[in-house]
Motif scaffolding. Sequence first.
Motif, PDB file in Angstrom:
ATOM      1  N   LEU A 138       1.085  -1.260   0.050  1.00  0.00           N
ATOM      2  CA  LEU A 138       0.468   0.009   0.127  1.00  0.00           C
ATOM      3  C   LEU A 138       0.577   1.170   0.390  1.00  0.00           C
ATOM      4  N   LEU A 139       1.970   1.580   0.533  1.00  0.00           N
ATOM      5  CA  LEU A 139       2.478   2.144   1.064  1.00  0.00           C
ATOM      6  C   LEU A 139       3.114   2.546  -0.695  1.00  0.00           C
ATOM      7  N   SER A 140       3.711   1.658  -1.096  1.00  0.00           N
ATOM      8  CA  SER A 140       3.892   1.383  -2.453  1.00  0.00           C
ATOM      9  C   SER A 140       3.632   2.196  -3.626  1.00  0.00           C
ATOM     10  N   LYS A 141       1.920   1.571  -3.294  1.00  0.00           N
ATOM     11  CA  LYS A 141       1.462   1.861  -4.439  1.00  0.00           C
ATOM     12  C   LYS A 141       0.580   3.912  -3.729  1.00  0.00           C
ATOM     13  N   VAL A 142       0.698   4.258  -2.636  1.00  0.00           N
ATOM     14  CA  VAL A 142      -0.071   5.844  -2.583  1.00  0.00           C
ATOM     15  C   VAL A 142       1.806   6.188  -2.838  1.00  0.00           C
ATOM     16  N   THR A 143       2.671   6.389  -2.348  1.00  0.00           N
ATOM     17  CA  THR A 143       4.000   7.100  -3.337  1.00  0.00           C
ATOM     18  C   THR A 143       3.675   6.810  -4.447  1.00  0.00           C
ATOM     19  N   ILE A 144       3.286   6.110  -5.506  1.00  0.00           N
ATOM     20  CA  ILE A 144       4.170   5.890  -6.406  1.00  0.00           C
ATOM     21  C   ILE A 144       2.298   6.846  -7.509  1.00  0.00           C
ATOM     22  N   GLY A 145       1.465   7.030  -6.373  1.00  0.00           N
ATOM     23  CA  GLY A 145       0.043   8.172  -6.750  1.00  0.00           C
ATOM     24  C   GLY A 145      -0.092   8.866  -6.764  1.00  0.00           C
ATOM     25  N   CYS A 146       1.549   9.355  -5.401  1.00  0.00           N
ATOM     26  CA  CYS A 146       1.784  10.871  -5.705  1.00  0.00           C
ATOM     27  C   CYS A 146       2.884  11.531  -6.674  1.00  0.00           C
ATOM     28  N   GLY A 147       2.912  10.776  -7.795  1.00  0.00           N
ATOM     29  CA  GLY A 147       3.836  11.286  -8.789  1.00  0.00           C
ATOM     30  C   GLY A 147       4.880  11.637  -8.323  1.00  0.00           C
ATOM     31  N   PRO A 148       5.372  12.778  -9.497  1.00  0.00           N
ATOM     32  CA  PRO A 148       6.462  13.641  -9.117  1.00  0.00           C
ATOM     33  C   PRO A 148       6.932  14.522  -8.010  1.00  0.00           C
ATOM     34  N   ALA A 149       5.881  14.753  -7.069  1.00  0.00           N
ATOM     35  CA  ALA A 149       6.401  15.418  -6.450  1.00  0.00           C
ATOM     36  C   ALA A 149       7.001  14.959  -4.839  1.00  0.00           C
ATOM     37  N   ILE A 150       6.742  13.857  -5.152  1.00  0.00           N
ATOM     38  CA  ILE A 150       7.765  13.370  -3.912  1.00  0.00           C
ATOM     39  C   ILE A 150       9.959  13.575  -4.316  1.00  0.00           C
ATOM     40  N   TYR A 151       9.841  14.330  -5.357  1.00  0.00           N
ATOM     41  CA  TYR A 151      11.230  14.456  -6.288  1.00  0.00           C
ATOM     42  C   TYR A 151      11.394  15.758  -5.921  1.00  0.00           C
ATOM     43  N   ASP A 152       9.879  16.051  -5.665  1.00  0.00           N
ATOM     44  CA  ASP A 152      10.837  17.709  -5.468  1.00  0.00           C
ATOM     45  C   ASP A 152      10.250  18.869  -3.315  1.00  0.00           C
ATOM     46  N   ALA A 153      11.437  18.559  -3.487  1.00  0.00           N
ATOM     47  CA  ALA A 153      12.106  19.284  -2.226  1.00  0.00           C
ATOM     48  C   ALA A 153      10.541  19.976  -1.489  1.00  0.00           C
ATOM     49  N   ASP A 154       9.658  20.926  -2.127  1.00  0.00           N
ATOM     50  CA  ASP A 154       8.981  21.487  -1.089  1.00  0.00           C
ATOM     51  C   ASP A 154       7.690  20.776  -1.496  1.00  0.00           C
ATOM     52  N   ALA A 155       6.921  20.173  -2.213  1.00  0.00           N
ATOM     53  CA  ALA A 155       5.855  19.694  -2.727  1.00  0.00           C
ATOM     54  C   ALA A 155       5.966  17.777  -1.980  1.00  0.00           C
ATOM     55  N   ALA A 156       7.099  17.122  -1.830  1.00  0.00           N
ATOM     56  CA  ALA A 156       7.094  16.380  -1.201  1.00  0.00           C
ATOM     57  C   ALA A 156       6.819  16.152   0.410  1.00  0.00           C
ATOM     58  N   THR A 157       6.915  17.134   0.471  1.00  0.00           N
ATOM     59  CA  THR A 157       5.988  16.937   2.552  1.00  0.00           C
ATOM     60  C   THR A 157       5.180  18.345   2.383  1.00  0.00           C
ATOM     61  N   VAL A 158       4.282  18.201   3.165  1.00  0.00           N
ATOM     62  CA  VAL A 158       3.592  18.889   3.935  1.00  0.00           C
ATOM     63  C   VAL A 158       3.644  20.110   5.407  1.00  0.00           C
ATOM     64  N   ALA A 159       3.318  21.157   4.492  1.00  0.00           N
ATOM     65  CA  ALA A 159       3.380  21.726   5.870  1.00  0.00           C
ATOM     66  C   ALA A 159       2.582  22.421   7.058  1.00  0.00           C
ATOM     67  N   SER A 160       2.053  21.117   7.578  1.00  0.00           N
ATOM     68  CA  SER A 160       0.550  21.150   8.222  1.00  0.00           C
ATOM     69  C   SER A 160       0.355  22.143   9.431  1.00  0.00           C
ATOM     70  N   SER A 161       1.239  23.155   9.474  1.00  0.00           N
ATOM     71  CA  SER A 161       0.625  24.326   9.718  1.00  0.00           C
ATOM     72  C   SER A 161      -0.009  25.302   9.283  1.00  0.00           C
ATOM     73  N   GLN A 162       0.126  25.284   8.234  1.00  0.00           N
ATOM     74  CA  GLN A 162      -0.983  26.185   6.929  1.00  0.00           C
ATOM     75  C   GLN A 162      -1.870  25.730   7.066  1.00  0.00           C
ATOM     76  N   ASP A 163      -2.995  26.018   7.551  1.00  0.00           N
ATOM     77  CA  ASP A 163      -4.590  25.977   6.449  1.00  0.00           C
ATOM     78  C   ASP A 163      -4.766  25.701   5.648  1.00  0.00           C
ATOM     79  N   SER A 164      -4.276  26.589   4.642  1.00  0.00           N
ATOM     80  CA  SER A 164      -4.714  25.674   3.101  1.00  0.00           C
ATOM     81  C   SER A 164      -3.747  25.019   2.711  1.00  0.00           C
ATOM     82  N   GLU A 165      -3.055  24.477   3.114  1.00  0.00           N
ATOM     83  CA  GLU A 165      -1.342  23.284   2.946  1.00  0.00           C
ATOM     84  C   GLU A 165      -3.160  22.244   3.202  1.00  0.00           C
TER      85      GLU A 165
END
Length: 113
Positions: free
Chosen positions: A27-54
């Motif tokens: 499941l982790l592999s499938k979810v990761t693949i589902g994230c697409g290229p975002a996992i390779y971008d430092a900013d997109a790879a993480t969730v800024a949980s302190s930002q309501d908009s995020e």
Amino acid sequence: MGKRDELIAQYADDLKNKCGIDPDMELLSKVTIGCGPAIYDADAATVASSQDSELETVKKNFLIKKLGLADGPELMDGINSVVETYGKSERNKYRAVVYYMLTKHFGKESVYG
């Protein structure tokens, strides 16, 4: 081992050591693949949980569009629960890990079946 495999191993390590969860690697592999290229971008790879908009983006684009959940207060409750499990003070909350935990939280593993 490719870059994606290294990231999946890193995500599994986060789940085990930071969240106390023994991950379902398939499941982790499938979810990761589902994230697409975002996992390779430092900013997109993480969730800024302190930002309501995020968090709103996670709700709309992942929970509603990807998992097909109906909008309601329980979605934000789920997101907050996952953020709490990951650790509010944890600076790098990987998107794939957050999405994995949300998938499990809402029992939507079948989306990746």
